[in-house]
Design an enzyme around this catalytic site. Structure first.
Site, PDB file in Angstrom:
ATOM      1  N   ASP A  82      51.748  29.938  20.144  1.00 44.29           N
ATOM      2  CA  ASP A  82      51.806  30.811  21.235  1.00 44.29           C
ATOM      3  C   ASP A  82      52.726  30.166  22.155  1.00 44.29           C
ATOM      4  O   ASP A  82      52.564  28.712  22.540  1.00 44.29           O
ATOM      5  CB  ASP A  82      50.428  30.957  21.914  1.00 44.29           C
ATOM      6  CG  ASP A  82      50.254  31.924  23.304  1.00 44.29           C
ATOM      7  OD1 ASP A  82      51.346  32.915  23.114  1.00 44.29           O
ATOM      8  OD2 ASP A  82      49.583  31.784  23.796  1.00 44.29           O
ATOM      9  N   HIS A 178      49.353  35.333  33.474  1.00 43.60           N
ATOM     10  CA  HIS A 178      48.538  34.308  32.737  1.00 43.60           C
ATOM     11  C   HIS A 178      47.722  33.615  33.494  1.00 43.60           C
ATOM     12  O   HIS A 178      48.081  33.321  34.764  1.00 43.60           O
ATOM     13  CB  HIS A 178      49.402  33.066  32.252  1.00 43.60           C
ATOM     14  CG  HIS A 178      50.483  33.612  31.179  1.00 43.60           C
ATOM     15  ND1 HIS A 178      51.965  33.701  31.329  1.00 43.60           N
ATOM     16  CD2 HIS A 178      50.129  34.052  29.680  1.00 43.60           C
ATOM     17  CE1 HIS A 178      52.199  33.981  30.014  1.00 43.60           C
ATOM     18  NE2 HIS A 178      51.314  34.467  29.316  1.00 43.60           N
ATOM     19  N   ASN A 230      46.659  39.209  23.975  1.00 47.85           N
ATOM     20  CA  ASN A 230      46.488  37.894  23.874  1.00 47.85           C
ATOM     21  C   ASN A 230      45.203  37.589  25.130  1.00 47.85           C
ATOM     22  O   ASN A 230      45.409  37.919  26.307  1.00 47.85           O
ATOM     23  CB  ASN A 230      47.709  36.918  24.527  1.00 47.85           C
ATOM     24  CG  ASN A 230      48.561  36.787  23.589  1.00 47.85           C
ATOM     25  OD1 ASN A 230      48.669  37.476  22.212  1.00 47.85           O
ATOM     26  ND2 ASN A 230      49.507  35.740  23.442  1.00 47.85           N
TER      27      ASN A 230
END
Length: 283
Positions: A82, A178, A230
């Site tokens: 990743d 994120h 994700n």
């Protein structure tokens, strides 16, 4: 069944669902993720973040045992690097046996991103591995550096990138960030970005920052062509909360029991996301 992401994402693309990619950083987290997938009869991607591998446990000690777990699993399992930003490190991961890598050169101008990614796609073919890339620049919740309008993926750039690099899937920046969002916060998504890129390329597309993105956003994303999602923060947050709970209830709990309980808490999060992604019973 140890596989690359390519075939599992192509199947997800044909059948209009998404495969979950869960950030792991040790054998216990990888084991929890694979067991959750087996219980749900779902394909799964074990995401290993470059930063975790450099700071926590060297890939030479971590990769082979997870590959063995994957080979012994009853469902399809891919191991994906990743946010691999160091070209040499991405190459090392391929050599160590990763079935998939993300070559993240999104911080460079488009021409350079294309050049770096295309070279990695050509190399990965030697290893029969798949390659993910990113166009756009997602922000992070940490420091309140949320994704803003200037960071969104330009659909025309993404279409050109896909056509010139031959990547197997592409991560887009269209509203998520994120990290762990503040309580009650749900980001707004620019679904038109996904629609335009999907219509022009029909490539498996990727949502990063799935934790806390909101059920409606995720379902709409899948409907429009997102085939990989994700999740890291929600998985790890559940395990952290379980540690706090166990220590509060039983301060003398032994460490193996404590770790086992955190794995169980993490599995429940993974299973909920598998249900949401539509990948249950797809393996």
């Amino acid at each position: 069944m140890y596989v690359s992401m390519k075939e599992m994402l192509q199947k997800a693309n044909r059948e209009n669902y998404a495969v979950m990619a869960i950030n792991c950083f040790n054998l216990e987290t990888a084991k929890a993720v694979i067991e959750a997938a087996e219980e749900m009869r779902s394909p799964i991607i074990v995401d290993l973040l470059q930063d975790h591998l450099l700071e926590h446990l060297d890939i030479r000690y971590l990769t082979k045992p997870i590959i063995r777990m994957a080979n012994n699993a009853k469902v399809e399992v891919a191991i994906n690097l990743d946010h691999g930003q160091d070209v040499a490190f991405v190459k090392q991961c391929l050599h160590e046996g990763f079935s998939s890598v993300m070559m993240d050169a999104s911080m460079y101008p488009l021409e350079e991103n294309i050049r770096i990614t295309k070279a990695m796609v050509e190399l990965a073919q030697v290893y029969n591995a798949s390659v993910e890339a990113e166009v756009g620049d997602m922000g992070a919740v940490a420091g309140d550096h949320f994704t803003n309008d200037e960071m969104y993926t330009d659909p025309d750039d993404a279409i050109r990138f896909i056509n010139e690099t031959g990547v197997d899937c592409l991560a887009l920046s269209y509203g998520s960030s994120h990290g762990d969002y503040p309580e009650g916060y749900v980001p707004d998504f620019r679904f038109d970005i996904v629609e335009k890129i999907k219509a022009a390329t029909n490539l498996p597309l990727v949502l990063h920052g799935g934790s806390g993105a909101g059920e409606k956003n995720i379902l709409r994303s899948i409907e429009l062509g997102i085939n990989k999602i994700n999740v890291g923060s929600d998985f790890m947050k559940a395990q952290k909360a379980e540690v706090q709970k166990q220590l509060a209830e039983n301060p003398e709990v032994d460490y193996p029991t404590l770790v086992h309980q955190t794995m169980a808490a993490g599995k429940e999060v993974v299973k909920r996301y598998i249900e949401l992604s539509g990948s249950k019973n797809k393996s």
